[in-house]
Design an enzyme around this catalytic site. Structure first.
Site, PDB file in Angstrom:
ATOM      1  CB  SER A 228      -1.893  19.066   2.597  1.00 56.16           C
ATOM      2  OG  SER A 228      -2.768  17.869   3.133  1.00 56.16           O
TER       3      SER A 228
ATOM      4  CG  HIS B  47       2.029  21.528   1.921  1.00 55.71           C
ATOM      5  ND1 HIS B  47       1.590  21.991   0.424  1.00 55.71           N
ATOM      6  CD2 HIS B  47       1.340  20.357   2.015  1.00 55.71           C
ATOM      7  CE1 HIS B  47       0.933  20.992  -0.095  1.00 55.71           C
ATOM      8  NE2 HIS B  47       0.665  19.927   0.852  1.00 55.71           N
TER       9      HIS B  47
ATOM     10  CE  LYS C 299       2.823  18.724  -1.662  1.00 54.15           C
ATOM     11  NZ  LYS C 299       2.047  18.479  -2.847  1.00 54.15           N
TER      12      LYS C 299
HETATM   13  N1  PMP Z   1       2.708  14.875   2.181  1.00 54.61           N
HETATM   14  C1  PMP Z   1       2.045  15.985   2.060  1.00 54.61           C
HETATM   15  C2  PMP Z   1       1.571  16.727   3.317  1.00 54.61           C
HETATM   16  C3  PMP Z   1       1.382  16.507   0.760  1.00 54.61           C
HETATM   17  O1  PMP Z   1       0.661  17.443   0.843  1.00 54.61           O
HETATM   18  C4  PMP Z   1       1.916  15.720  -0.214  1.00 54.61           C
HETATM   19  C5  PMP Z   1       1.093  15.994  -1.576  1.00 54.61           C
HETATM   20  N2  PMP Z   1       0.259  15.710  -2.187  1.00 54.61           N
HETATM   21  C6  PMP Z   1       2.667  14.496   0.012  1.00 54.61           C
HETATM   22  C7  PMP Z   1       3.204  14.371   0.971  1.00 54.61           C
HETATM   23  C8  PMP Z   1       3.143  13.930  -1.432  1.00 54.61           C
HETATM   24  O2  PMP Z   1       4.146  14.397  -1.974  1.00 54.61           O
HETATM   25  P1  PMP Z   1       4.256  13.973  -3.780  1.00 54.61           P
HETATM   26  O3  PMP Z   1       3.294  14.729  -4.226  1.00 54.61           O
HETATM   27  O4  PMP Z   1       5.642  14.519  -3.883  1.00 54.61           O
HETATM   28  O5  PMP Z   1       4.031  12.531  -3.864  1.00 54.61           O
END
Ligand code: PMP
Length: 389
Positions: free
Chosen positions: A178, A206, A237
């Site tokens: 991320s 992602h 996303k």
């Molecule tokens: N896993 C990763 C790699 C992320 O980047 C994110 C997002 N911030 C999440 C999990 C969490 O997802 P959410 O925003 O749906 O809680």
């Protein structure tokens, strides 16, 4: 924050009064005026937040089922829409079944804390998302890390786990990381996990909708569909709504329905979200031109930023870090980029090491050539001024 705001370095929590699309209207904290900016910080990779079919499906679900699900999934909150969504996610991920959560954060926390019990160990890539690490902290088992995307380091850690006599071993990686936008070396990681009898979990936050020939994510990208024990991800996303999921065998998914506490004890997704997500999965499958457009944009930006001389690390997807490495410079750059009308987030320590502090861009299929060129022109100007290029 007050100190940062006094110098106009505080850009967290900018307030949008428009959809999270290629151009957004924000209320500028420093002028108290609305203004348009080019959005380079949204995870709405395919533009589905405003896709007509997605909005229509949300509207229909809202009208039929009302605003909320009314209960936790096990006690009355499971709608037929939720089951359809789980079925579609399982198919998309090449798994027998899937269970949904109200966020990607809660699916990782719930899944890891349910599976990694006393006497077990979770072995994490060092750059895994915070939600996985928090799941490990809540788990009864131990947490170990290996060097980012380094199979040899994983092997050493698993050797030491064997020597310590752990019972269950769960290796966990992000599909696309991320902060760095690189892709996990899944074939090598899987080989080593297998060698040591470890299970493998991948976070597709992602990757879903972005990589793989049909947007089905990292296992599809490496032609390894059906080979990964647990495929987790977010629905917020590329799928552009909210929620999370874990896809796996029927047996594991059933176990999670009762042992993943963030599923068990939390009210089910709102109907409009579930309806929109079902439509979004169909759009990903039926409109490959969106992903093709996203990849044209990714390739264009990577090529031009690299040609200008920026350090982008190993970026290879829709997330592009521009490494600055000096936090004072990064503050000045982020202020200038904001003033020039580009919405990008600076990332400081402790989210990343100080010497790797950065601007983090996210690209979308809906960005136009003009959006990309305007962004490149601003970045080139500040890059030269602050000696990045
Ligand atoms: N896993 C990763 C790699 C992320 O980047 C994110 C997002 N911030 C999440 C999990 C969490 O997802 P959410 O925003 O749906 O809680």
């Amino acid at each position: 924050m007050d100190e940062m705001a006094a110098h106009q370095f505080h850009h967290w929590g900018r307030i949008l009064s428009s959809p999270s699309e290629r151009r957004v209207i924000i209320l500028d904290r420093y002028t108290n005026q609305p203004r348009e900016m080019i959005m380079m910080a949204s995870n709405n990779y395919l533009g589905l937040t405003t896709h007509p079919a997605v909005i229509e499906a949300a509207r229909k679900a809202l009208e039929k089922y009302g605003a909320g699900a009314g209960s936790v999934p096990l006690l009355g909150g499971t709608l037929d829409l939720h089951k359809e969504l789980e079925y579609k996610l399982a198919r998309m991920k090449g798994c027998e079944d899937a269970v949904i959560f109200t966020s990607g954060y809660s699916s990782n926390v719930g899944c890891v804390s349910a599976l990694v019990r006393k006497g077990d160990v979770a072995v994490n890539d060092r750059l895994n998302h915070a939600s996985i690490i928090d799941g490990c902290r809540l788990a009864g088992g131990e947490l170990r890390t290996f060097k980012h995307n380094d199979p040899e380091s994983l092997e050493k850690v698993l050797q030491s786990c064997e020597a310590q006599g752990f019972m269950g071993k769960l290796v966990i990686v992000d599909g696309v990381f991320s902060m760095d936008g690189d892709i996990t070396n899944l074939p090598a990681i899987k080989k080593i996990a297998d060698r040591y009898g470890a299970r493998l979990m991948i976070d597709e936050a992602h990757a879903t909708g972005v990589i793989g020939e049909n947007g089905r994510g990292t296992p599809e990208h490496f032609k390894m569909e059906g080979e990964i024990d647990l495929v987790a991800g977010t629905l917020s996303k590329a799928l552009a709504v909210v929620g999370g999921f874990v896809a796996s065998s029927k047996e594991v998914v059933n176990y999670l329905r009762f042992y993943a506490r963030s599923h068990m004890f939390s009210t089910a997704l709102p109907p409009a979200a579930a309806g929109a997500l079902i439509a979004g999965i169909d759009v990903i499958q039926n409109e490959p031109e969106l992903r093709a457009k996203l990849w044209r944009n990714i390739r264009y930006m990577l090529a031009n930023l690299r040609r200008m001389g920026f350090n982008l690390g190993n970026a290879e997807t829709a997330i592009i870090p521009i490494i600055v490495g000096d936090e004072t410079k990064l503050k000045l750059i982020s202020r200038e980029v904001h003033q020039a009308g580009i919405f990008v987030n600076p990332v400081y320590y402790p989210a990343v090491p100080k010497k790797l502090s950065r601007l983090r861009l996210s690209l979308m299929a809906t960005h136009t050539q003009e959006d990309l060129d305007d962004t490149l022109a601003v970045l080139e100007k500040v890059g030269k001024k602050y000696g990045l290029i």
